[in-house]
Write an enzyme that holds these catalytic residues in place. Structure first.
Site, PDB file in Angstrom:
ATOM      1  N   PHE A   1       0.789  -1.225   0.000  1.00 54.76           N
ATOM      2  CA  PHE A   1       0.000   0.000   0.000  1.00 54.76           C
ATOM      3  C   PHE A   1       0.822   1.277   0.000  1.00 54.76           C
ATOM      4  O   PHE A   1       1.838   1.394   0.678  1.00 54.76           O
ATOM      5  CB  PHE A   1      -0.932   0.024   1.222  1.00 54.76           C
ATOM      6  CG  PHE A   1      -2.009  -1.018   1.176  1.00 54.76           C
ATOM      7  CD1 PHE A   1      -2.437  -1.550  -0.032  1.00 54.76           C
ATOM      8  CD2 PHE A   1      -2.608  -1.471   2.347  1.00 54.76           C
ATOM      9  CE1 PHE A   1      -3.433  -2.522  -0.090  1.00 54.76           C
ATOM     10  CE2 PHE A   1      -3.603  -2.434   2.301  1.00 54.76           C
ATOM     11  CZ  PHE A   1      -4.010  -2.966   1.082  1.00 54.76           C
TER      12      PHE A   1
ATOM     13  N   HIS B   1      -3.706   3.799  -2.587  1.00 56.01           N
ATOM     14  CA  HIS B   1      -4.580   2.753  -2.038  1.00 56.01           C
ATOM     15  C   HIS B   1      -5.362   3.279  -0.832  1.00 56.01           C
ATOM     16  O   HIS B   1      -6.560   3.033  -0.692  1.00 56.01           O
ATOM     17  CB  HIS B   1      -3.745   1.554  -1.560  1.00 56.01           C
ATOM     18  CG  HIS B   1      -3.020   0.811  -2.638  1.00 56.01           C
ATOM     19  ND1 HIS B   1      -1.656   0.807  -2.745  1.00 56.01           N
ATOM     20  CD2 HIS B   1      -3.478   0.030  -3.646  1.00 56.01           C
ATOM     21  CE1 HIS B   1      -1.296   0.042  -3.771  1.00 56.01           C
ATOM     22  NE2 HIS B   1      -2.374  -0.424  -4.333  1.00 56.01           N
TER      23      HIS B   1
ATOM     24  N   SER C   1       2.743   0.840  -6.711  1.00 59.23           N
ATOM     25  CA  SER C   1       3.553  -0.130  -5.960  1.00 59.23           C
ATOM     26  C   SER C   1       4.851  -0.416  -6.697  1.00 59.23           C
ATOM     27  O   SER C   1       5.866  -0.740  -6.092  1.00 59.23           O
ATOM     28  CB  SER C   1       2.777  -1.441  -5.771  1.00 59.23           C
ATOM     29  OG  SER C   1       1.551  -1.184  -5.134  1.00 59.23           O
TER      30      SER C   1
HETATM   31  P1  AMP Z   1      -3.203  -2.288  -7.321  1.00 57.11           P
HETATM   32  O1  AMP Z   1      -2.865  -2.734  -5.946  1.00 57.11           O
HETATM   33  O2  AMP Z   1      -2.063  -1.680  -8.071  1.00 57.11           O
HETATM   34  O3  AMP Z   1      -3.961  -3.337  -8.105  1.00 57.11           O
HETATM   35  O4  AMP Z   1      -4.232  -1.088  -7.137  1.00 57.11           O
HETATM   36  C1  AMP Z   1      -5.409  -1.247  -6.387  1.00 57.11           C
HETATM   37  C2  AMP Z   1      -6.309  -0.060  -6.661  1.00 57.11           C
HETATM   38  O5  AMP Z   1      -5.605   1.137  -6.298  1.00 57.11           O
HETATM   39  C3  AMP Z   1      -6.682   0.082  -8.158  1.00 57.11           C
HETATM   40  O6  AMP Z   1      -8.035   0.471  -8.254  1.00 57.11           O
HETATM   41  C4  AMP Z   1      -5.757   1.173  -8.618  1.00 57.11           C
HETATM   42  O7  AMP Z   1      -6.261   1.906  -9.707  1.00 57.11           O
HETATM   43  C5  AMP Z   1      -5.675   2.046  -7.387  1.00 57.11           C
HETATM   44  N1  AMP Z   1      -4.486   2.900  -7.409  1.00 57.11           N
HETATM   45  C6  AMP Z   1      -3.205   2.510  -7.621  1.00 57.11           C
HETATM   46  N2  AMP Z   1      -2.382   3.588  -7.631  1.00 57.11           N
HETATM   47  C7  AMP Z   1      -3.168   4.673  -7.435  1.00 57.11           C
HETATM   48  C8  AMP Z   1      -2.924   6.064  -7.335  1.00 57.11           C
HETATM   49  N3  AMP Z   1      -1.699   6.584  -7.458  1.00 57.11           N
HETATM   50  N4  AMP Z   1      -3.974   6.890  -7.125  1.00 57.11           N
HETATM   51  C9  AMP Z   1      -5.234   6.385  -7.005  1.00 57.11           C
HETATM   52  N5  AMP Z   1      -5.521   5.085  -7.066  1.00 57.11           N
HETATM   53  C10 AMP Z   1      -4.511   4.235  -7.284  1.00 57.11           C
END
Ligand code: AMP
Length: 294
Positions: free
Chosen positions: A39, A43, A192
């Site tokens: 995170f 997130h 991440s």
């Molecule tokens: P992930 O863990 O990368 O699959 O991301 C989980 C959720 O967090 C997804 O809906 C992503 O679009 C969102 N997310 C990842 N990075 C960002 C960010 N910088 N700003 C807003 N939401 C994000």
């Protein structure tokens, strides 16, 4: 279920399904944030939005193997379950679902959910199986958590579009909410995967946000040729060391198909490899700020 202070943590589908069914019967509103963990503030912002609009905020942490291609980073994807649970607890998440791969894909698993054309453009070109992996796991997670709404980041704009398409087309009884991209102070979209960048690559990675700013500027000054904007951005990106362009696309924000002129809304979507790390970013060009995207 075990408890992480006041947050319930479970690895089992049956246990969370029962729990969530009970909560729905009690009339509670369930908000859900699916994630792959490790995170950052992006997130946590999604979780805060879920918390604000629900009685029970649920997250999942699952590095989903089916959305990674054979030469991608599934094995090395950064993980930190203890740190993640602590951050989620501090934000006030009520339930965390942490299934194993075997729990999600037991022997004999063979069903796929596929969203069609919207998966073919942008990231779908270099990652042809990625979005089927995403829609399949997200459909499962929606059935498992039975949430009333689910929150996704606009940073993964195509993912948000694909999920919205799936929910609409399959009449899934869940509302999809998009949250604006959270950035580092210098403009880099939080991800991440940013931990993979060494200090020199981290500097070069700023070419994505600089491209968004420059494109918005060109459009604000009256540029309507998307070919011209693309050329200028490609030059800008390649002037930064360690960069290889996957795509620079000016496209229709609903269909994700390339457009030739900037008329109504145009989305700039970028994917650039910086060293070995593939980064994406996006934003609407003819809007005052990206917080206007919804
Ligand atoms: P992930 O863990 O990368 O699959 O991301 C989980 C959720 O967090 C997804 O809906 C992503 O679009 C969102 N997310 C990842 N990075 C960002 C960010 N910088 N700003 C807003 N939401 C994000």
């Amino acid at each position: 279920m075990i408890f992480w202070w006041r947050m319930e943590v479970t690895e089992k589908i049956e246990s969370i399904q029962k729990k969530c069914e009970g909560l729905r019967l009690e009339g509670k509103v369930l908000g859900f944030v699916p994630t792959m963990g490790f995170f950052h503030e992006g997130h946590l912002e999604l979780m805060r939005v879920a918390k604000r609009h629900s009685d029970v905020a649920i997250i999942s942490i699952f590095v989903n193997p089916t959305q990674f291609g054979p030469s991608e980073d599934f094995e090395s994807y950064p993980r930190n379950i203890r740190g993640d649970l602590e951050k989620a607890r501090q934000v006030g998440v009520d339930i965390a679902f942490l299934p194993s791969v075997e729990e999600m894909y037991p022997q004999g698993f063979q069903t796929k959910v596929s969203a069609g054309n919207v998966t073919k453009h942008l990231c779908g070109l270099a990652r042809p199986t990625h979005f089927d992996g995403v829609t399949t796991v997200v459909a499962k997670l929606f059935n498992i958590t039975k949430a009333h709404f689910a929150i996704f980041g606009q940073k993964d704009y195509q993912q948000l579009t694909v999920i919205s398409r799936m929910v609409h087309d399959l009449n899934m009884d869940i509302r999809i909410v998009g949250v604006p991209t959270v950035r580092e102070p210098d403009g880099l979209a939080m991800s991440s995967r940013n931990v993979y960048l060494n200090p020199e690559e981290r500097k070069s990675a700023l070419c994505l946000k600089k491209s968004l700013d420059l494109a918005r500027d060109m459009v604000a000054r009256g540029e309507t040729s998307t070919a011209k904007v693309k050329r200028v951005l490609q030059e800008l990106i390649l002037s930064h060391p360690f960069t290889v362009i996957d795509y620079v696309s000016l496209c229709d924000p609903a269909t994700l198909e390339d457009v030739e002129t900037v008329k109504e809304e145009v989305l700039l979507a970028l994917a650039v490899k910086v060293g070995k790390t593939r980064l994406i970013d996006n934003g609407l060009l003819n809007e005052a700020s990206e917080s206007d995207i919804s």
